[in-house]
Design an enzyme around this catalytic site. Sequence first.
Site, PDB file in Angstrom:
ATOM      1  N   HIS A  74       0.561  -1.332   0.094  1.00  0.00           N
ATOM      2  CA  HIS A  74       0.148  -0.053   0.154  1.00  0.00           C
ATOM      3  C   HIS A  74       0.906   1.335  -0.136  1.00  0.00           C
ATOM      4  O   HIS A  74       0.110   2.440  -0.269  1.00  0.00           O
ATOM      5  CB  HIS A  74      -1.023  -0.166   1.120  1.00  0.00           C
TER       6      HIS A  74
HETATM    7  C1  UD1 Z   1      -2.530   5.776   5.401  1.00  0.00           C
HETATM    8  C2  UD1 Z   1      -1.181   6.185   6.253  1.00  0.00           C
HETATM    9  C3  UD1 Z   1      -0.112   5.369   6.036  1.00  0.00           C
HETATM   10  C4  UD1 Z   1      -0.632   4.138   6.820  1.00  0.00           C
HETATM   11  C5  UD1 Z   1      -1.688   3.442   6.242  1.00  0.00           C
HETATM   12  C6  UD1 Z   1      -2.344   2.333   6.824  1.00  0.00           C
HETATM   13  C7  UD1 Z   1      -0.669   8.748   5.952  1.00  0.00           C
HETATM   14  C8  UD1 Z   1      -0.097  10.054   5.222  1.00  0.00           C
HETATM   15  N1  UD1 Z   1      -0.734   7.530   5.451  1.00  0.00           N
HETATM   16  O1  UD1 Z   1      -2.151   5.316   4.118  1.00  0.00           O
HETATM   17  O2  UD1 Z   1       1.078   5.740   6.862  1.00  0.00           O
HETATM   18  O3  UD1 Z   1       0.464   3.071   6.470  1.00  0.00           O
HETATM   19  O4  UD1 Z   1      -2.704   4.642   6.233  1.00  0.00           O
HETATM   20  O5  UD1 Z   1      -3.309   1.478   6.017  1.00  0.00           O
HETATM   21  O6  UD1 Z   1      -1.528   8.900   6.848  1.00  0.00           O
HETATM   22  N2  UD1 Z   1      -9.398   4.569   0.938  1.00  0.00           N
HETATM   23  C9  UD1 Z   1     -10.650   3.932   0.764  1.00  0.00           C
HETATM   24  N3  UD1 Z   1     -11.391   3.681   2.007  1.00  0.00           N
HETATM   25  C10 UD1 Z   1     -10.942   3.972   3.251  1.00  0.00           C
HETATM   26  C11 UD1 Z   1      -9.542   4.514   3.077  1.00  0.00           C
HETATM   27  C12 UD1 Z   1      -8.906   4.747   2.116  1.00  0.00           C
HETATM   28  O7  UD1 Z   1     -11.285   3.788  -0.338  1.00  0.00           O
HETATM   29  O8  UD1 Z   1     -11.506   3.393   4.163  1.00  0.00           O
HETATM   30  C13 UD1 Z   1      -8.982   4.852  -0.351  1.00  0.00           C
HETATM   31  C14 UD1 Z   1      -8.948   6.104  -0.755  1.00  0.00           C
HETATM   32  O9  UD1 Z   1      -8.854   6.113  -2.338  1.00  0.00           O
HETATM   33  C15 UD1 Z   1      -7.661   6.986  -0.434  1.00  0.00           C
HETATM   34  C16 UD1 Z   1      -6.624   6.024  -0.375  1.00  0.00           C
HETATM   35  O10 UD1 Z   1      -7.292   4.777  -0.166  1.00  0.00           O
HETATM   36  O11 UD1 Z   1      -7.518   8.253  -1.286  1.00  0.00           O
HETATM   37  C17 UD1 Z   1      -5.473   6.149   0.168  1.00  0.00           C
HETATM   38  O12 UD1 Z   1      -5.893   6.533   1.873  1.00  0.00           O
HETATM   39  P1  UD1 Z   1      -5.194   7.290   2.629  1.00  0.00           P
HETATM   40  O13 UD1 Z   1      -5.636   7.316   4.050  1.00  0.00           O
HETATM   41  O14 UD1 Z   1      -4.845   8.806   2.123  1.00  0.00           O
HETATM   42  O15 UD1 Z   1      -3.581   6.671   2.694  1.00  0.00           O
HETATM   43  P2  UD1 Z   1      -3.245   5.261   3.026  1.00  0.00           P
HETATM   44  O16 UD1 Z   1      -2.569   4.681   2.018  1.00  0.00           O
HETATM   45  O17 UD1 Z   1      -4.312   4.349   3.649  1.00  0.00           O
HETATM   46  N1  UDP Z   2      -4.080  -5.410   8.772  1.00  0.00           N
HETATM   47  C1  UDP Z   2      -5.375  -6.141   9.024  1.00  0.00           C
HETATM   48  N2  UDP Z   2      -5.992  -6.570   7.843  1.00  0.00           N
HETATM   49  C2  UDP Z   2      -5.708  -6.399   6.433  1.00  0.00           C
HETATM   50  C3  UDP Z   2      -4.294  -5.893   6.413  1.00  0.00           C
HETATM   51  C4  UDP Z   2      -3.613  -5.142   7.523  1.00  0.00           C
HETATM   52  O1  UDP Z   2      -5.751  -6.408  10.046  1.00  0.00           O
HETATM   53  O2  UDP Z   2      -6.322  -6.669   5.300  1.00  0.00           O
HETATM   54  C5  UDP Z   2      -3.259  -5.075  10.072  1.00  0.00           C
HETATM   55  C6  UDP Z   2      -2.041  -5.628  10.188  1.00  0.00           C
HETATM   56  O3  UDP Z   2      -1.995  -7.031  10.737  1.00  0.00           O
HETATM   57  C7  UDP Z   2      -1.586  -4.529  11.066  1.00  0.00           C
HETATM   58  C8  UDP Z   2      -1.876  -3.335  10.783  1.00  0.00           C
HETATM   59  O4  UDP Z   2      -3.281  -3.753  10.145  1.00  0.00           O
HETATM   60  O5  UDP Z   2      -1.600  -4.775  12.464  1.00  0.00           O
HETATM   61  C9  UDP Z   2      -1.036  -2.573   9.712  1.00  0.00           C
HETATM   62  O6  UDP Z   2      -1.853  -1.777   8.916  1.00  0.00           O
HETATM   63  P1  UDP Z   2      -1.212  -1.033   7.376  1.00  0.00           P
HETATM   64  O7  UDP Z   2      -0.244  -2.173   6.743  1.00  0.00           O
HETATM   65  O8  UDP Z   2      -2.363  -0.535   6.854  1.00  0.00           O
HETATM   66  O9  UDP Z   2      -0.216   0.073   7.867  1.00  0.00           O
HETATM   67  P2  UDP Z   2       1.068   0.153   8.434  1.00  0.00           P
HETATM   68  O10 UDP Z   2       1.818  -0.419   9.647  1.00  0.00           O
HETATM   69  O11 UDP Z   2       2.114   0.066   7.019  1.00  0.00           O
HETATM   70  O12 UDP Z   2       1.169   1.685   8.592  1.00  0.00           O
END
Ligand code: UD1
Ligand code: UDP
Length: 354
Positions: free
Chosen positions: A206
Amino acid sequence: MTLKIVTVIGARPQFIKAAVVSQALRVAGHQEILVNTGQHYDDNMAQVFFDEMGIPKPHFNLGVGSGTHAAQTSAALVGLEEILIREKPDWVILFGDTNATIAGALAASKLHIKIAHIEAGLRSFNRRMPEEINRIVTDVLSEKKFVPTQVAVDNLHQEGITSGIHIVGDVMVDALMQYTPIGEAQSDVLARHQLTEKSFVLLTIHRPSNADDDIRFKHILEAVGSVEQTVVFPVHPRSKARVQRLLKDVNRSILTIDPVGYLDMMVLEKAAHTIITDSGGIQKEAYLHRTPCLTVRNETEWVETVRDGWNILVGETVEKIPELVSNFPTPTRWEAHYGQGDAAHTIVEILANQ
Ligand code: UD1
Ligand code: UDP
């Protein structure tokens, strides 16, 4: 002393971390006001964790949703400021390095409210990661830096931050130790997807540097799809459309599924033959479950996992993935670098004794 605490959450990993800290606050009798910025909002990115992990319903949901960094951070900042002015907590608890974290740090520090930063001191030394900016700013503004390891202490010292640092372990260990047995008792994720122990590879991608670039992502999918084992890929919503499109051209079989809840995820991680990921949390969980991990990045914050041989960085050598999955070099050692599962309790005790 009974504390009044505002805890800020917003993204998937923060719900997981908050589950155990919120529980420890409740047990100790403190008052917690939970604020969800609403950065993650799909049921399988948010509500599932509240339901499975018993996280209380947040008092406030700021409904920030998706958007640019500025849009997400500024909306959270405005909403948080209003709540903090009204609630006047003793502490604001922030987790990790998301846009919710930096918004909380800016809002609280300008109101002279003390910040406790959980998972402080981690660095990738790559400022092209938005999270690196968020961590650096949050650590500078925090009164208490709750760090998992000595490496994190050293990182802070290098930046001239020397006070208010406590090595407490990692609250993700607490969560993993508490909820893995529940997952093993309750989850049917393996049967649901016809998976058997150690016969499949678990993939998550991601990070923008991998997930927002067609050529790069296709290269990763081709390489991962060439492994012998079945590949299971819970797709982050960030890349759902891209993955569906790219997989049409990738001549490999990858089982894509929706994001799963934490209980299913613990079972998948523990049962996987190998994990391939660019997630911070999942690299660490792979280590804790003693599952070999390939990290599709050039650097990691969780350097102990690499040092001990459980995690190999393949950001520059994606084409080596199939060979490494088949012949993962035997890890050299395993240590409880991230604590014994009592980090949340320790954090709450330290805050109460200030
Ligand atoms: C965010 C965090 C990242 C973390 C990740 C965990 C920041 C800068 N990034 O990244 O550090 O590792 O969360 O998963 O805060 N979207 C949906 N539904 C949702 C959420 C997101 O459709 O419920 C889609 C949207 O298109 C959105 C994209 O995912 O634009 C990215 O979501 P965003 O929260 O901006 O960043 P993450 O990649 O999730
Ligand atoms: N996770 C989860 N379901 C998923 C993917 C991740 O429960 O389908 C959990 C994972 O086990 C970990 C946390 O989400 O505890 C990590 O989140 P993510 O990879 O989104 O973010 P990061 O740790 O890179 O910020």
